[in-house]
Design an enzyme around this catalytic site. Structure first.
Site, PDB file in Angstrom:
ATOM      1  N   TYR A 119      47.338  32.326  52.250  1.00 39.49           N
ATOM      2  CA  TYR A 119      47.006  33.291  51.198  1.00 39.49           C
ATOM      3  C   TYR A 119      48.113  34.336  51.125  1.00 39.49           C
ATOM      4  CZ  TYR A 119      44.765  37.236  48.840  1.00 39.49           C
ATOM      5  OH  TYR A 119      44.475  38.261  47.985  1.00 39.49           O
TER       6      TYR A 119
ATOM      7  N   GLU B 194      48.242  37.347  42.922  1.00 37.38           N
ATOM      8  CA  GLU B 194      47.498  36.772  44.047  1.00 37.38           C
ATOM      9  C   GLU B 194      47.667  35.252  44.035  1.00 37.38           C
ATOM     10  OE1 GLU B 194      43.115  37.450  45.973  1.00 37.38           O
ATOM     11  OE2 GLU B 194      43.211  37.030  43.830  1.00 37.38           O
TER      12      GLU B 194
END
Length: 433
Positions: free
Chosen positions: A155, A243
């Site tokens: 991530y 993101e």
């Protein structure tokens, strides 16, 4: 939001505490009240195009509007495996259902012919997911992309962090899952790097973040390069958040951004014309869009008492106190500070057009707002729209005595309230008569 929550434990605590609040529960997926404009939302393929332009590694893909175009795109890809994705703004596409009978908005296949068949059952049909309206959203575009295997998922995000007065990198070797869960269960696996707004992402920062994400050897250098390119994208498009989940590692030794969410600064629209021109308005709520034209912040709720308020905090308090007295707010509507008479009229027009509305509660605290402007707008709207539902008005602040005189001498059936509690009680009582 996910990256912000991972970045700031204190913020997570605040969100958890306020989630008990009625309005926060209603609006946790709709934070439009923070800005006078609706947030820009891009389709997945549009975000990928922006990433490609900055040299960010993404899967090869094409976009198709017809089944025949999808078939040709699949052939042109010449890939071992192909992924076909319906393009809508809502999440949960993989588990969605089309009104054509097809299950799933994301499909894998090795046969280009199947891509054409699947696209034929997607395009022009409504896809219903856990985040769409009950009737679903019509699919007008599909993305045909090369399917890549992923050895490992991480991530990574870059976001504006108020506590750091600028951009911050947030990463975790645990990707492909909700970052909130990672932050809650294993906070030691959340890594953070503050970016100097003058110097940008430094080589040692990018290398350190890549290492923290678990990339080694040549993959670490690749990941560091991708991190710097993502920061270039962040700056280029005036993003508030980029993101990537997952930032993956393939068996062939590639670092690829498989899925990304980009949030943009609406205040930069004047210099991001090309980006904002990509905004897909077809999936937006028509009432919210109409409200945005008049700089009104509106979100529809499921109650029957319309709220007409200035200020987000006061609007939340109004919704809560209606609920406290046994009523249900029909909407969240914030007039803001620089309100004009025409905005008041248009706001009433929106509220009275909602068939669920059985009463309207006006709650204005005039600091910047002149209460007389509100009063004139109310009387004009009541007369011209021939308002049929009970109207309760509470006004306080600038020029309030003149405003109350205007309402009192209008001859209109307007119920005056002394305070917010009194206003909520009268509005709830009005619909019970």
């Amino acid at each position: 939001m996910a990256a912000c929550m991972a970045s700031q434990a204190a913020t997570r605590g605040l969100m958890a505490a306020t989630s008990k609040n009625l309005l926060v529960n209603k609006l946790k997926l709709h934070c439009n009240w923070l800005s006078p404009k609706r947030w820009l939302n891009l389709q997945e393929y549009q975000s990928k195009k922006l990433m490609q332009e900055c040299g960010v590694a993404v899967q090869r893909f094409f976009v198709a509007d017809t089944a025949s175009e999808a078939l040709e795109a699949a052939k042109k890809l010449d890939a071992k495996e192909i992924v076909l994705k319906a393009q809508i703004l809502a999440g949960g596409r993989g588990k969605g259902v089309f009104d054509s009978g097809l299950k799933g908005g994301v499909h894998l296949t090795k046969d280009p012919a199947v891509v054409g068949e699947l696209a034929n059952k997607m395009l022009g049909f409504n896809l219903t997911t856990k985040q769409t309206p009950k009737d679903g959203v019509k699919v007008k575009t599909v993305m045909v992309a090369e399917a890549l295997d992923i050895n490992r998922e991480t991530y990574f995000a870059i976001l504006m962090d108020r506590s750091c007065n600028g951009p911050v990198m947030v990463g975790s070797p645990k990707g492909g899952m909700d970052i909130e869960e990672v932050a809650a269960s294993t906070p030691e696996l959340i890594f953070k790097e503050v970016i100097d707004i003058y110097d940008g992402v430094q080589d040692d920062q990018a290398d350190r973040m890549a290492a923290n994400l678990g990339f080694k050897g040549p993959l670490q250098r690749q990941a560091a390069d991708q991190i710097k390119r993502l920061y270039d994208l962040f700056l280029k498009v005036d993003a508030t958040q980029v993101e990537v989940n997952p930032l993956g590692e393939t068996p062939e030794g590639q670092v690829v951004c498989f899925d990304a969410k980009i949030n943009f600064d609406d205040n930069a629209e004047f210099r991001q014309k090309d980006v904002f021109a990509m905004d897909d308005l077809t999936e937006s709520d028509p009432t919210e869009m109409e409200a945005a034209k008049w700089d009104l912040k509106y979100i529809g709720l499921d109650g029957n008492i319309a709220c007409f308020v200035n200020g987000a905090g006061l609007a939340m308090a109004t919704c809560d106190i209606i609920d406290l007295h046994g009523g249900k707010p029909a909407n969240f509507l914030d007039l803001g500070g620089g309100v004009k008479e025409r905005q008041v009229y248009e706001a009433f027009k929106l509220l009275s057009a909602d068939p669920k509305v059985e009463a309207i509660l006006v709650n204005i605290f005039g600091g910047i707002v002149n209460c007389a402007i509100i009063a004139n707008g109310i009387t004009k709207a009541c007369r011209e729209l021939e308002l049929k539902v009970p109207l309760v008005v509470r006004l306080e602040g600038t020029n309030v005595h003149e405003a109350k005189r205007i309402l009192r001498e209008s001859g209109l059936p307007i119920t005056a309230a002394d305070n917010l509690d009194d206003a909520a009680k009268k509005a709830v009582a009005a619909i019970k008569k």
